[in-house]
Scaffold this motif. Structure first.
Motif, PDB file in Angstrom:
ATOM      1  N   GLU B 138     -32.054  57.512  58.148  1.00  0.00           N
ATOM      2  CA  GLU B 138     -32.950  56.441  57.788  1.00  0.00           C
ATOM      3  C   GLU B 138     -33.417  56.507  56.350  1.00  0.00           C
ATOM      4  N   ARG B 139     -33.979  57.635  55.946  1.00  0.00           N
ATOM      5  CA  ARG B 139     -34.426  57.787  54.562  1.00  0.00           C
ATOM      6  C   ARG B 139     -33.916  59.100  53.959  1.00  0.00           C
ATOM      7  N   GLY B 140     -32.904  59.670  54.561  1.00  0.00           N
ATOM      8  CA  GLY B 140     -32.411  60.976  54.126  1.00  0.00           C
ATOM      9  C   GLY B 140     -31.737  60.922  52.776  1.00  0.00           C
ATOM     10  N   THR B 141     -31.436  62.101  52.246  1.00  0.00           N
ATOM     11  CA  THR B 141     -30.873  62.199  50.907  1.00  0.00           C
ATOM     12  C   THR B 141     -29.408  61.774  50.865  1.00  0.00           C
ATOM     13  N   GLY B 142     -28.679  62.013  51.947  1.00  0.00           N
ATOM     14  CA  GLY B 142     -27.256  61.691  51.949  1.00  0.00           C
ATOM     15  C   GLY B 142     -26.423  62.856  51.424  1.00  0.00           C
ATOM     16  N   ALA B 143     -25.180  62.583  51.119  1.00  0.00           N
ATOM     17  CA  ALA B 143     -24.282  63.634  50.638  1.00  0.00           C
ATOM     18  C   ALA B 143     -24.704  64.081  49.245  1.00  0.00           C
ATOM     19  N   ILE B 144     -24.596  65.371  48.976  1.00  0.00           N
ATOM     20  CA  ILE B 144     -24.990  65.840  47.655  1.00  0.00           C
ATOM     21  C   ILE B 144     -23.806  66.384  46.865  1.00  0.00           C
ATOM     22  N   GLY B 145     -22.583  66.164  47.356  1.00  0.00           N
ATOM     23  CA  GLY B 145     -21.467  66.630  46.557  1.00  0.00           C
ATOM     24  C   GLY B 145     -20.165  66.539  47.315  1.00  0.00           C
ATOM     25  N   GLN B 146     -19.116  67.198  46.803  1.00  0.00           N
ATOM     26  CA  GLN B 146     -17.793  67.129  47.391  1.00  0.00           C
ATOM     27  C   GLN B 146     -17.567  68.318  48.323  1.00  0.00           C
ATOM     28  N   CYS B 147     -16.347  68.908  48.347  1.00  0.00           N
ATOM     29  CA  CYS B 147     -16.047  69.966  49.318  1.00  0.00           C
ATOM     30  C   CYS B 147     -15.667  71.257  48.596  1.00  0.00           C
ATOM     31  N   ALA B 148     -14.516  71.821  48.907  1.00  0.00           N
ATOM     32  CA  ALA B 148     -14.125  73.113  48.337  1.00  0.00           C
ATOM     33  C   ALA B 148     -13.977  73.034  46.829  1.00  0.00           C
ATOM     34  N   THR B 149     -13.579  71.877  46.316  1.00  0.00           N
ATOM     35  CA  THR B 149     -13.683  71.657  44.879  1.00  0.00           C
ATOM     36  C   THR B 149     -14.794  70.657  44.709  1.00  0.00           C
ATOM     37  N   PRO B 150     -15.794  70.892  43.966  1.00  0.00           N
ATOM     38  CA  PRO B 150     -16.057  72.054  43.136  1.00  0.00           C
ATOM     39  C   PRO B 150     -16.804  73.192  43.820  1.00  0.00           C
ATOM     40  N   SER B 151     -17.092  73.072  45.145  1.00  0.00           N
ATOM     41  CA  SER B 151     -17.787  74.155  45.839  1.00  0.00           C
ATOM     42  C   SER B 151     -19.164  74.463  45.288  1.00  0.00           C
ATOM     43  N   LYS B 152     -19.773  73.481  44.714  1.00  0.00           N
ATOM     44  CA  LYS B 152     -21.142  73.692  44.237  1.00  0.00           C
ATOM     45  C   LYS B 152     -21.793  72.335  44.134  1.00  0.00           C
ATOM     46  N   VAL B 153     -23.092  72.357  43.927  1.00  0.00           N
ATOM     47  CA  VAL B 153     -23.797  71.101  43.726  1.00  0.00           C
ATOM     48  C   VAL B 153     -24.014  70.942  42.234  1.00  0.00           C
ATOM     49  N   TRP B 154     -23.614  69.788  41.719  1.00  0.00           N
ATOM     50  CA  TRP B 154     -23.749  69.559  40.280  1.00  0.00           C
ATOM     51  C   TRP B 154     -25.207  69.566  39.856  1.00  0.00           C
ATOM     52  N   LYS B 155     -25.415  69.976  38.642  1.00  0.00           N
ATOM     53  CA  LYS B 155     -26.776  69.953  38.100  1.00  0.00           C
ATOM     54  C   LYS B 155     -27.242  68.513  37.947  1.00  0.00           C
ATOM     55  N   ASN B 156     -28.555  68.338  37.952  1.00  0.00           N
ATOM     56  CA  ASN B 156     -29.203  67.028  37.814  1.00  0.00           C
ATOM     57  C   ASN B 156     -29.013  66.121  39.028  1.00  0.00           C
ATOM     58  N   ARG B 157     -28.496  66.682  40.146  1.00  0.00           N
ATOM     59  CA  ARG B 157     -28.402  65.900  41.372  1.00  0.00           C
ATOM     60  C   ARG B 157     -29.785  65.431  41.781  1.00  0.00           C
ATOM     61  N   LYS B 158     -29.904  64.165  42.155  1.00  0.00           N
ATOM     62  CA  LYS B 158     -31.207  63.632  42.527  1.00  0.00           C
ATOM     63  C   LYS B 158     -31.597  64.132  43.903  1.00  0.00           C
ATOM     64  N   MET B 159     -32.715  64.816  43.956  1.00  0.00           N
ATOM     65  CA  MET B 159     -33.160  65.392  45.217  1.00  0.00           C
ATOM     66  C   MET B 159     -34.661  65.182  45.380  1.00  0.00           C
ATOM     67  N   PRO B 160     -35.173  65.399  46.583  1.00  0.00           N
ATOM     68  CA  PRO B 160     -36.607  65.240  46.794  1.00  0.00           C
ATOM     69  C   PRO B 160     -37.393  66.272  46.004  1.00  0.00           C
ATOM     70  N   GLY B 161     -38.628  65.975  45.735  1.00  0.00           N
ATOM     71  CA  GLY B 161     -39.469  66.935  45.028  1.00  0.00           C
ATOM     72  C   GLY B 161     -40.763  66.306  44.582  1.00  0.00           C
ATOM     73  N   HIS B 162     -41.482  67.058  43.780  1.00  0.00           N
ATOM     74  CA  HIS B 162     -42.791  66.627  43.314  1.00  0.00           C
ATOM     75  C   HIS B 162     -42.642  65.411  42.407  1.00  0.00           C
ATOM     76  N   THR B 163     -43.442  64.407  42.714  1.00  0.00           N
ATOM     77  CA  THR B 163     -43.289  63.129  42.019  1.00  0.00           C
ATOM     78  C   THR B 163     -44.607  62.721  41.373  1.00  0.00           C
ATOM     79  N   GLY B 164     -44.512  62.088  40.247  1.00  0.00           N
ATOM     80  CA  GLY B 164     -45.708  61.622  39.545  1.00  0.00           C
ATOM     81  C   GLY B 164     -46.388  62.745  38.802  1.00  0.00           C
ATOM     82  N   ASN B 165     -47.623  62.479  38.365  1.00  0.00           N
ATOM     83  CA  ASN B 165     -48.395  63.452  37.597  1.00  0.00           C
ATOM     84  C   ASN B 165     -47.592  63.995  36.430  1.00  0.00           C
ATOM     85  N   GLY B 166     -46.874  63.134  35.764  1.00  0.00           N
ATOM     86  CA  GLY B 166     -46.108  63.542  34.600  1.00  0.00           C
ATOM     87  C   GLY B 166     -46.428  62.642  33.430  1.00  0.00           C
ATOM     88  N   LYS B 167     -46.019  63.071  32.261  1.00  0.00           N
ATOM     89  CA  LYS B 167     -46.291  62.307  31.060  1.00  0.00           C
ATOM     90  C   LYS B 167     -45.397  61.068  31.045  1.00  0.00           C
TER      91      LYS B 167
END
Lengths: 121, 209
Positions: B138-167
């Motif tokens: 319903e509101r989940g993040t979805g897939a965050i990358g591919q499979c055995a290649t590249p076998s990692k999550v790319w940097k700057n992937r959009k993920m949940p976290g602390h929001t607001g209170n920024g400049k």
């Protein structure tokens, strides 16, 4: 609300309207721009609600025109609002009369508020 | 590119002569004393340190009072450095809303309202899945990358976290009105942060009128 905002709004409030509230029947003189020309349009109906504060105040007027309900929302402090005439005072027990939208004919009436001065005259 | 600090008073609306409605933010900017001037000769760049948030003298620490005394500034408790040509001002000057004029464009910088830990739908504007038809996404993040290649999550992937209170900086807000008597500055549109928050109002960087 911040006092400064209230004071700021008070300085910018443009219109002085007669005192009216939900249930009253009013005649609203509102300027309409048609191309180059400015024309004054009259809208007459029952006030359904007043809302907002400061310069953001608005009121809703409803009338039934040709069997179709028509509602208009007027900003109270709009420079396009020329004047408002109160034709009839209504007696209501609530401040928002949205239930009138579902009523037809006789049921869609508001009782008139009779005051001492009315009876005398 | 000079600027001053202002307090967000709140929002309201203004009517133009033709009945057009403008949403406006009212800011209160008490005159900001110039506490320190940085020059290219001495500091390598030019800037001005201004003070704001006036406080009773008895509430300030002695080191702060000492600094203020040097320039004859009124008791202020917070300081901010604003990039500004150093020839234009000297210590002891006071900056106020009269530095802006109606019709001018300004940039505002402030801290946005804190929103806590938020999911991707709110934080990054992702769309979320179907609410019905038996879906579990319903509101989940979805897939965050591919499979055995590249076998990692790319940097700057959009993920949940602390929001607001920024400049947050908003550019090109129009000055609708200034009130030098009451130190009010009225801008078209909204500014970051909650009411009573401090906002840095700067002259438009691009110098556009």
């Amino acid at each position: 609300m911040d006092k400064l905002i209230q004071e700021y709004d008070a300085r910018h409030a443009g219109n002085e309207l007669p005192d009216f509230r939900a249930g009253d029947t009013v005649r609203v003189y509102f300027q309409v721009v048609e191309g180059e020309k400015v024309r004054t349009q009259v809208f007459e109906g029952i006030v359904l609600s007043r809302r907002g504060s400061g310069t953001s105040q608005t009121f809703t007027v409803r009338k039934v025109s040709g069997g179709v309900g028509v509602e208009r929302i007027f900003p109270i402090h709009s420079p396009r609002l020329e004047r408002v005439e109160v034709i009839r005072r209504g007696k209501t027990r609530r401040s928002r009369l949205f239930y009138l939208r579902k009523k037809k004919g006789k049921a869609a009436r508001v009782r008139e508020k009779r005051t001492f001065t009315d009876r005398e005259s | 590119m000079s600027g001053i600090m202002a307090r967000k008073v709140g929002m309201t609306r203004l009517f133009g002569e033709d009945g057009k409605v403008f949403p406006v933010t009212v800011l209160e900017a008490e005159p900001c004393p110039v506490v320190q001037v940085k020059t290219p000769q001495r500091d390598g760049y030019s800037a001005v340190q201004i003070g704001y948030h006036g406080k009773r003298e008895s509430r300030l620490s002695k080191p702060v009072l000492g600094r203020l005394k040097k320039t004859g500034a009124p008791p202020v408790s917070r300081f901010k450095e604003v990039s500004m040509p150093s020839e234009e001002v000297s210590e002891g000057d006071v900056l106020d809303v009269s530095m802006f004029k109606p019709g001018e464009k300004v940039d505002v910088t402030g801290f946005s309202k804190g929103k806590g830990f938020q999911g991707n739908v709110k934080r990054h504007g992702q769309s979320g899945g179907d609410a019905t038809h038996g879906t579990k996404q319903e509101r989940g993040t979805g897939a965050i990358g591919q499979c055995a290649t590249p076998s990692k999550v790319w940097k700057n992937r959009k993920m949940p976290g602390h929001t607001g209170n920024g400049k947050v900086t908003i550019r090109n807000l129009e000055v609708m009105e200034i009130d030098t008597e009451r130190n009010l500055l009225v801008l078209k549109g909204s500014v970051p942060g909650a009411r009573n928050g401090y906002i840095l109002v700067r002259k438009n960087r691009l110098g556009r009128a």
